[in-house]
Design a protein around this motif. Structure first.
Motif, PDB file in Angstrom:
ATOM      1  N   TYR A  85       0.829  -1.210   0.000  1.00 44.19           N
ATOM      2  CA  TYR A  85       0.000   0.000   0.000  1.00 44.19           C
ATOM      3  C   TYR A  85       0.866   1.263   0.000  1.00 44.19           C
ATOM      4  N   ARG A  86       2.008   1.209   0.651  1.00 45.14           N
ATOM      5  CA  ARG A  86       2.891   2.378   0.668  1.00 45.14           C
ATOM      6  C   ARG A  86       3.266   2.805  -0.750  1.00 45.14           C
ATOM      7  N   GLY A  87       3.315   1.865  -1.679  1.00 41.51           N
ATOM      8  CA  GLY A  87       3.678   2.194  -3.050  1.00 41.51           C
ATOM      9  C   GLY A  87       2.501   2.308  -3.997  1.00 41.51           C
ATOM     10  N   PRO A 105      -3.392   8.003   3.982  1.00 45.35           N
ATOM     11  CA  PRO A 105      -2.989   7.759   2.594  1.00 45.35           C
ATOM     12  C   PRO A 105      -1.669   6.997   2.556  1.00 45.35           C
ATOM     13  N   PRO A 106      -1.333   6.421   1.396  1.00 42.28           N
ATOM     14  CA  PRO A 106      -0.153   5.538   1.332  1.00 42.28           C
ATOM     15  C   PRO A 106       1.123   6.150   1.889  1.00 42.28           C
ATOM     16  N   TRP A 107       1.380   7.421   1.600  1.00 41.02           N
ATOM     17  CA  TRP A 107       2.645   8.024   2.010  1.00 41.02           C
ATOM     18  C   TRP A 107       2.713   8.344   3.499  1.00 41.02           C
ATOM     19  N   ASP A 108       1.582   8.196   4.211  1.00 36.86           N
ATOM     20  CA  ASP A 108       1.564   8.448   5.646  1.00 36.86           C
ATOM     21  C   ASP A 108       1.283   7.201   6.488  1.00 36.86           C
ATOM     22  N   TYR A 109       0.799   6.120   5.863  1.00 39.92           N
ATOM     23  CA  TYR A 109       0.285   5.007   6.657  1.00 39.92           C
ATOM     24  C   TYR A 109       1.374   4.291   7.450  1.00 39.92           C
ATOM     25  N   MET A 141      16.382  -4.353  -9.569  1.00 36.95           N
ATOM     26  CA  MET A 141      15.234  -3.449  -9.496  1.00 36.95           C
ATOM     27  C   MET A 141      15.429  -2.417  -8.387  1.00 36.95           C
ATOM     28  N   PRO A 142      15.520  -1.132  -8.736  1.00 28.25           N
ATOM     29  CA  PRO A 142      15.701  -0.108  -7.699  1.00 28.25           C
ATOM     30  C   PRO A 142      14.358   0.303  -7.106  1.00 28.25           C
ATOM     31  N   LEU A 143      14.317   0.474  -5.800  1.00 27.66           N
ATOM     32  CA  LEU A 143      13.144   1.042  -5.153  1.00 27.66           C
ATOM     33  C   LEU A 143      13.232   2.568  -5.186  1.00 27.66           C
ATOM     34  N   LEU A 144      12.083   3.218  -5.192  1.00 26.05           N
ATOM     35  CA  LEU A 144      12.088   4.660  -5.045  1.00 26.05           C
ATOM     36  C   LEU A 144      12.627   5.009  -3.657  1.00 26.05           C
ATOM     37  N   PRO A 145      13.452   6.038  -3.539  1.00 20.65           N
ATOM     38  CA  PRO A 145      14.084   6.347  -2.244  1.00 20.65           C
ATOM     39  C   PRO A 145      13.078   6.549  -1.115  1.00 20.65           C
ATOM     40  N   GLU A 146      11.940   7.211  -1.396  1.00 18.29           N
ATOM     41  CA  GLU A 146      10.954   7.467  -0.348  1.00 18.29           C
ATOM     42  C   GLU A 146      10.339   6.168   0.156  1.00 18.29           C
ATOM     43  N   TYR A 147      10.079   5.244  -0.760  1.00 16.20           N
ATOM     44  CA  TYR A 147       9.509   3.956  -0.380  1.00 16.20           C
ATOM     45  C   TYR A 147      10.508   3.168   0.466  1.00 16.20           C
ATOM     46  N   GLU A 148      11.726   3.089   0.000  1.00 15.58           N
ATOM     47  CA  GLU A 148      12.751   2.320   0.723  1.00 15.58           C
ATOM     48  C   GLU A 148      12.981   2.901   2.115  1.00 15.58           C
ATOM     49  N   LYS A 149      12.986   4.211   2.208  1.00 18.18           N
ATOM     50  CA  LYS A 149      13.202   4.858   3.504  1.00 18.18           C
ATOM     51  C   LYS A 149      12.097   4.505   4.487  1.00 18.18           C
ATOM     52  N   ALA A 331     -11.031  -4.995  -3.610  1.00 19.06           N
ATOM     53  CA  ALA A 331      -9.713  -4.523  -4.045  1.00 19.06           C
ATOM     54  C   ALA A 331      -9.242  -5.254  -5.297  1.00 19.06           C
ATOM     55  N   PRO A 332     -10.020  -5.250  -6.390  1.00 19.98           N
ATOM     56  CA  PRO A 332      -9.613  -6.009  -7.577  1.00 19.98           C
ATOM     57  C   PRO A 332      -8.450  -5.394  -8.343  1.00 19.98           C
ATOM     58  N   THR A 333      -8.325  -4.066  -8.328  1.00 21.07           N
ATOM     59  CA  THR A 333      -7.349  -3.414  -9.203  1.00 21.07           C
ATOM     60  C   THR A 333      -5.918  -3.796  -8.859  1.00 21.07           C
ATOM     61  N   ALA A 334      -5.624  -3.962  -7.564  1.00 24.44           N
ATOM     62  CA  ALA A 334      -4.261  -4.303  -7.154  1.00 24.44           C
ATOM     63  C   ALA A 334      -3.784  -5.614  -7.756  1.00 24.44           C
ATOM     64  N   PHE A 335      -4.725  -6.489  -8.139  1.00 28.46           N
ATOM     65  CA  PHE A 335      -4.378  -7.809  -8.676  1.00 28.46           C
ATOM     66  C   PHE A 335      -4.492  -7.861 -10.202  1.00 28.46           C
ATOM     67  N   SER A 336      -4.803  -6.751 -10.825  1.00 31.48           N
ATOM     68  CA  SER A 336      -5.049  -6.718 -12.269  1.00 31.48           C
ATOM     69  C   SER A 336      -3.904  -6.042 -13.002  1.00 31.48           C
ATOM     70  N   ASP A 337      -3.965  -6.095 -14.332  1.00 30.07           N
ATOM     71  CA  ASP A 337      -2.951  -5.426 -15.144  1.00 30.07           C
ATOM     72  C   ASP A 337      -3.078  -3.908 -15.090  1.00 30.07           C
ATOM     73  N   ASP A 338      -4.132  -3.405 -14.473  1.00 27.48           N
ATOM     74  CA  ASP A 338      -4.287  -1.957 -14.292  1.00 27.48           C
ATOM     75  C   ASP A 338      -3.751  -1.480 -12.949  1.00 27.48           C
ATOM     76  N   ALA A 339      -3.120  -2.373 -12.196  1.00 25.74           N
ATOM     77  CA  ALA A 339      -2.583  -1.999 -10.880  1.00 25.74           C
ATOM     78  C   ALA A 339      -1.559  -0.881 -11.016  1.00 25.74           C
ATOM     79  N   ASP A 340      -1.529  -0.017 -10.001  1.00 26.56           N
ATOM     80  CA  ASP A 340      -0.584   1.089  -9.992  1.00 26.56           C
ATOM     81  C   ASP A 340       0.187   1.074  -8.671  1.00 26.56           C
ATOM     82  N   PHE A 341       1.396   0.545  -8.737  1.00 23.44           N
ATOM     83  CA  PHE A 341       2.316   0.591  -7.598  1.00 23.44           C
ATOM     84  C   PHE A 341       3.536   1.427  -7.961  1.00 23.44           C
ATOM     85  N   SER A 342       3.275   2.518  -8.652  1.00 25.69           N
ATOM     86  CA  SER A 342       4.358   3.374  -9.133  1.00 25.69           C
ATOM     87  C   SER A 342       5.064   4.104  -8.002  1.00 25.69           C
ATOM     88  N   GLY A 343       4.483   4.091  -6.794  1.00 25.86           N
ATOM     89  CA  GLY A 343       5.160   4.687  -5.655  1.00 25.86           C
ATOM     90  C   GLY A 343       6.180   3.762  -5.020  1.00 25.86           C
TER      91      GLY A 343
END
Length: 439
Positions: A85-87, A105-109, A141-149, A331-343
């Motif tokens: 969820y963070r991403g 929200p993801p960036w605060d949870y 595969m590099p993680l985004l710095p904010e996510y890794e932190k 929560a179907p989108t997380a498991f589909s090809d439309d998933a967005d874990f760009s964070g």
């Protein structure tokens, strides 16, 4: 959409609560009181706990199988999905937030939930609670710095690099070994060969382990093989443990609830017992998060009563993929090809196939282990003696003991009394014995 290629995330939640074969600790006198290990949570953490508890009941109901035992840790599932969820972004994040009752929200949870995770690891004489998080990533595969932190700082997740594309089985063995170590050897071979593929890019893992002695031990000499009535109405012989002591309990609406504390009084098991052997399914269907919270509040405020307690020895092991359950929960989108874990990571990255466009969750593997027996610590016997009330000859005789006999299907949970967090939840409706009465 054959030109799209979605790399896969696998989410793992592995939990165990084991009967403690503890002996008397050398550094603790049998007459020395065992002090509760404190935990303090602030408002954001309290809100996160409330959300996890609400999700717990939702997931419990969604994953029930008629006439079967059930045992799971929605808290572990929530923590593991929280790493993904963070991403998450967009619709993916919105669906996960609603389904899991995430309070930020993801960036605060993870920041809000970090205090909850801090309370989920402690140890003392004859009890141990521990949780551990880990993230396994494809080598390049590099993680985004904010996510890794955030996953490092607030989820305390160790980051490991493996080669899923060229050595999926070796990665599987390494992850299974970590899970087994984190659960003291109770959860073994969690990931099967088909769970990891060449498309796997990340595996997010949470493990919760609880081992504790009863605050008041059962005498093994009092355990007798007696009838247990199953949901079908059939009776099967099973070992039933018995003790007489003082417990908090309440009774209403055709159900009894009793609190069975573990040593230290940080964690308790609560058993909800119907008056009728067939009363459990209706209770499970109608129980809301608010109802459950009211039960637990009233139970915590109840007076202790002299009680004759009978409860079966229990052993349950389950493994399931929660993907379809979570999709049906919203929560179907997380498991589909439309998933967005760009964070979480930018895809494609150098070394990735150029047609790759993102990440999705492929599986949510949850495996649990439950073992309950008579074992308690020597110090608990001294505590039980302290509960005896001595009456003078002029006083009225005490009322007869309350009878709490769990020889029929019941619902139960284990929760952290300090924070209110539900750690495990289950039902016991059939015994492990294979010998019906009369055979």
């Amino acid at each position: 959409m054959s030109f799209r290629r979605i790399a896969e995330i696998v989410v793992i939640a592995a939990t165990t609560t084991a009967s403690p074969a503890f002996c008397q600790d050398a550094d603790v006198s049998s007459n020395e009181p065992i002090r509760t290990i404190s935990a303090v949570v602030e408002s954001d953490a309290k809100a996160a706990i409330s959300g996890i508890n609400t999700f717990s009941l939702d997931l419990y109901r969604r994953t029930l199988t008629a006439d079967e035992n059930h045992f799971l840790s929605p808290a572990s599932v929530s923590v593991a999905i929280g790493l993904a969820y963070r991403g998450a972004r967009g619709t993916t994040a919105g669906e996960l937030e609603k389904t899991f009752h995430f309070t930020k929200p993801p960036w605060d949870y993870l920041r809000a939930n970090g205090q909850v995770l801090d309370t989920m690891t402690f140890s003392g004489p004859r009890r141990e609670l521990r949780t551990a998080n880990a993230v396994w990533l494809q080598d390049e595969m590099p993680l985004l710095p904010e996510y890794e932190k955030d996953v490092t700082a607030f989820a305390q997740a160790g980051l490991q690099r493996v080669n899923f594309r060229g050595g999926a089985n070796a990665a599987r063995i390494q992850i299974n070994s970590w899970v087994a170590e984190s659960t003291r050897g109770k959860i073994k071979d969690l990931l099967l060969p088909d769970d990891i593929t060449k498309r796997t890019r990340a595996i997010l893992v949470n493990a919760i382990y609880w081992k504790g002695a009863w605050a008041g031990a059962f005498d093994k000499k009092q355990t007798k093989t007696e009838p247990f009535t199953q949901l079908s109405g059939d009776q099967v012989s099973t070992p039933l443990m018995r003790q007489q002591s003082r417990f908090r309990l309440i009774e209403r609406g055709g159900f009894k609830a009793i609190s069975l504390p573990y040593v230290g009084h940080e964690v308790e098991m609560v058993v909800f017992l119907p008056n009728s052997a067939k009363g459990l399914p209706k209770f499970e269907e109608e129980l809301t998060a608010a109802d459950l919270a009211n039960w637990l509040t009233d139970l915590a405020n109840a007076e202790r009563r002299e009680t004759i307690l009978t409860i079966p020895k229990m052993h349950v092991e389950l493994r399931q993929d929660l993907k379809n359950s979570l999709i049906s929960m919203g929560a179907p989108t997380a498991f589909s090809d439309d998933a967005d874990f760009s964070g979480m990571a930018t895809i494609p990255y150098p070394g990735e196939v150029p047609e790759a466009v993102g990440l999705k969750i492929a599986r949510v593997i949850h495996k649990t282990y439950l073992d309950v027996d008579e074992v308690g610590a020597e110090a608990a016997a001294a505590t039980a003696v302290g509960n005896i009330v001595v009456s003078s000859a002029r006083r009225e005789p005490p009322p007869p003991p309350f009878i709490f006999r769990a020889d029929k299907p019941f619902f139960f949970l284990l929760r952290d009394l300090r924070t209110g967090l539900i750690l495990f939840m289950g039902r016991y409706v059939k015994t492990q014995a294979e010998r019906p009465l009369g055979d």
